[in-house]
Design a protein around this motif. Sequence first.
Motif, mmCIF file in Angstrom:
data_model
loop_
_atom_site.group_PDB
_atom_site.id
_atom_site.type_symbol
_atom_site.label_atom_id
_atom_site.label_comp_id
_atom_site.label_asym_id
_atom_site.label_seq_id
_atom_site.Cartn_x
_atom_site.Cartn_y
_atom_site.Cartn_z
ATOM 1 N N GLY A 58 41.152 -16.046 16.119
ATOM 2 C CA GLY A 58 40.860 -14.624 16.746
ATOM 3 C C GLY A 58 39.670 -14.577 17.604
ATOM 4 O O GLY A 58 39.560 -13.587 18.111
ATOM 5 N N GLY A 59 38.947 -15.605 17.662
ATOM 6 C CA GLY A 59 37.956 -15.788 18.606
ATOM 7 C C GLY A 59 38.291 -15.852 19.911
ATOM 8 O O GLY A 59 39.321 -15.673 20.430
ATOM 9 N N PRO A 60 37.105 -15.840 20.926
ATOM 10 C CA PRO A 60 36.036 -15.945 20.529
ATOM 11 C C PRO A 60 35.187 -14.477 19.831
ATOM 12 O O PRO A 60 35.857 -13.450 20.120
ATOM 13 N N ALA A 61 34.267 -14.689 19.169
ATOM 14 C CA ALA A 61 33.323 -13.183 18.734
ATOM 15 C C ALA A 61 32.012 -13.614 19.214
ATOM 16 O O ALA A 61 31.632 -14.550 19.551
ATOM 17 N N ARG A 62 31.284 -12.557 19.253
ATOM 18 C CA ARG A 62 29.882 -12.290 19.666
ATOM 19 C C ARG A 62 28.786 -12.541 18.389
ATOM 20 O O ARG A 62 29.010 -11.550 17.667
ATOM 21 N N PHE A 63 27.979 -13.276 18.369
ATOM 22 C CA PHE A 63 27.142 -13.297 17.123
ATOM 23 C C PHE A 63 25.635 -13.414 17.937
ATOM 24 O O PHE A 63 25.324 -13.864 18.790
ATOM 25 N N GLN A 64 24.770 -12.953 16.857
ATOM 26 C CA GLN A 64 23.192 -13.073 17.255
ATOM 27 C C GLN A 64 23.176 -14.984 17.016
ATOM 28 O O GLN A 64 24.027 -15.469 16.374
ATOM 29 N N ALA A 65 22.323 -15.332 18.062
ATOM 30 C CA ALA A 65 22.350 -17.025 18.050
ATOM 31 C C ALA A 65 21.712 -17.344 17.122
ATOM 32 O O ALA A 65 22.649 -18.537 16.606
ATOM 33 N N ASP A 66 20.882 -17.138 16.235
ATOM 34 C CA ASP A 66 20.363 -17.461 15.256
ATOM 35 C C ASP A 66 21.442 -17.663 13.968
ATOM 36 O O ASP A 66 21.571 -18.367 13.159
ATOM 37 N N PHE A 67 22.003 -16.348 14.011
ATOM 38 C CA PHE A 67 23.052 -16.279 12.812
ATOM 39 C C PHE A 67 24.321 -17.339 13.042
ATOM 40 O O PHE A 67 24.483 -17.913 12.063
ATOM 41 N N HIS A 68 24.735 -17.502 14.121
ATOM 42 C CA HIS A 68 25.782 -18.446 14.493
ATOM 43 C C HIS A 68 25.192 -19.829 13.816
ATOM 44 O O HIS A 68 26.110 -20.659 13.455
ATOM 45 N N GLU A 69 24.048 -20.123 14.417
ATOM 46 C CA GLU A 69 23.479 -21.421 13.942
ATOM 47 C C GLU A 69 23.352 -21.737 12.565
ATOM 48 O O GLU A 69 23.628 -22.887 12.224
ATOM 49 N N ARG A 70 23.319 -20.606 11.638
ATOM 50 C CA ARG A 70 23.020 -20.747 10.303
ATOM 51 C C ARG A 70 24.359 -20.830 9.679
ATOM 52 O O ARG A 70 24.648 -21.506 8.764
ATOM 53 N N LEU A 71 25.506 -20.127 10.394
ATOM 54 C CA LEU A 71 26.884 -20.365 10.013
ATOM 55 C C LEU A 71 27.356 -21.741 10.095
ATOM 56 O O LEU A 71 28.115 -22.187 9.596
ATOM 57 N N ASP A 72 26.879 -22.410 11.469
ATOM 58 C CA ASP A 72 27.306 -23.816 11.618
ATOM 59 C C ASP A 72 26.631 -24.696 10.525
ATOM 60 O O ASP A 72 27.430 -25.479 10.040
ATOM 61 N N ALA A 73 25.499 -24.544 10.104
ATOM 62 C CA ALA A 73 24.880 -25.128 9.035
ATOM 63 C C ALA A 73 25.626 -25.043 7.768
ATOM 64 O O ALA A 73 25.746 -26.200 6.991
ATOM 65 N N TRP A 74 25.944 -23.862 7.481
ATOM 66 C CA TRP A 74 26.607 -23.558 6.198
ATOM 67 C C TRP A 74 27.922 -23.914 6.111
ATOM 68 O O TRP A 74 28.247 -24.857 5.103
ATOM 69 N N LEU A 75 28.801 -24.212 7.113
ATOM 70 C CA LEU A 75 30.076 -24.850 6.941
ATOM 71 C C LEU A 75 30.125 -26.247 6.793
ATOM 72 O O LEU A 75 30.754 -26.845 6.375
ATOM 73 N N ALA A 76 29.042 -26.782 7.829
ATOM 74 C CA ALA A 76 29.005 -28.341 7.882
ATOM 75 C C ALA A 76 28.397 -28.744 6.071
ATOM 76 O O ALA A 76 28.896 -29.695 5.491
ATOM 77 N N PHE A 77 27.622 -27.781 5.451
ATOM 78 C CA PHE A 77 27.177 -28.070 4.166
ATOM 79 C C PHE A 77 28.419 -27.922 3.220
ATOM 80 O O PHE A 77 28.548 -28.749 2.273
ATOM 81 N N TRP A 78 29.053 -26.976 3.562
ATOM 82 C CA TRP A 78 30.408 -26.667 2.540
ATOM 83 C C TRP A 78 31.324 -28.122 2.697
ATOM 84 O O TRP A 78 31.814 -28.377 1.821
#
Length: 224
Positions: A58-78
């Motif tokens: 359903g993207g794209p969606a608009r994120f706070q930049a830092d939040f999106h970076e944290r989500l990137d790190a989270w999914l890579a960790f998962w």
Amino acid sequence: MNDSHSPLSRRRVLLGAATASAVTVTGVTAAHAAPAGAASPTRHLVARDRIAAARLVGGPARFQADFHERLDAWLAFWSANSPHAWSAPVEVEGGVSGNGDVFTLLAIRVVRDDQRRDAFAAGRSDAAHLATLASLHHHFPAVRVEAGGALRVTDGPAGWTGSAEQVAFAVTACRELWGLRDADATDWREHLGRAGRGADPVSRSGWAAFTRAGLRRGLRTDSY
């Protein structure tokens, strides 16, 4: 998706939770109005159609930049702690809300045996659901289980806060992932200690270790 993931009681999980590609967009008005005559503070949003390498349904969606970076790190960790037979996530389903600083996760999809499968699904009560909840607690301070099993995360630095949601997750993880059936909101740390857990889980390093172990136990990867 994975037959090795035993079903959990949705009632236990939800009751526990109840108790205890890119375009930069600027000029979005902050939540609080600036004093008269002062320049209005701005929030910087980024439009993203992926989290890490996974397509955002359903993207794209608009994120706070830092939040999106944290989500990137989270999914890579998962992904790094998921079974070897799974591909890296290829799709993430969810929605952004708030001021681009809240994300509600509905599904994570991977490829296994040449088929796209739900590795995590909000409506499915299994160990992978609790594992994914652990992974989000590893990266974010505020994580909530919504009705239907969706996981809602709010931006911020990770760490122990003592919130009801964190305590509820810890108790459920002790019972369902460590087999400590008598653990409750007042004594779960003592149960973990007697089970041989090392660092205090309410310290910064201890919480990180506990949530990582919860992810690996839930995804059945704690043996490698």
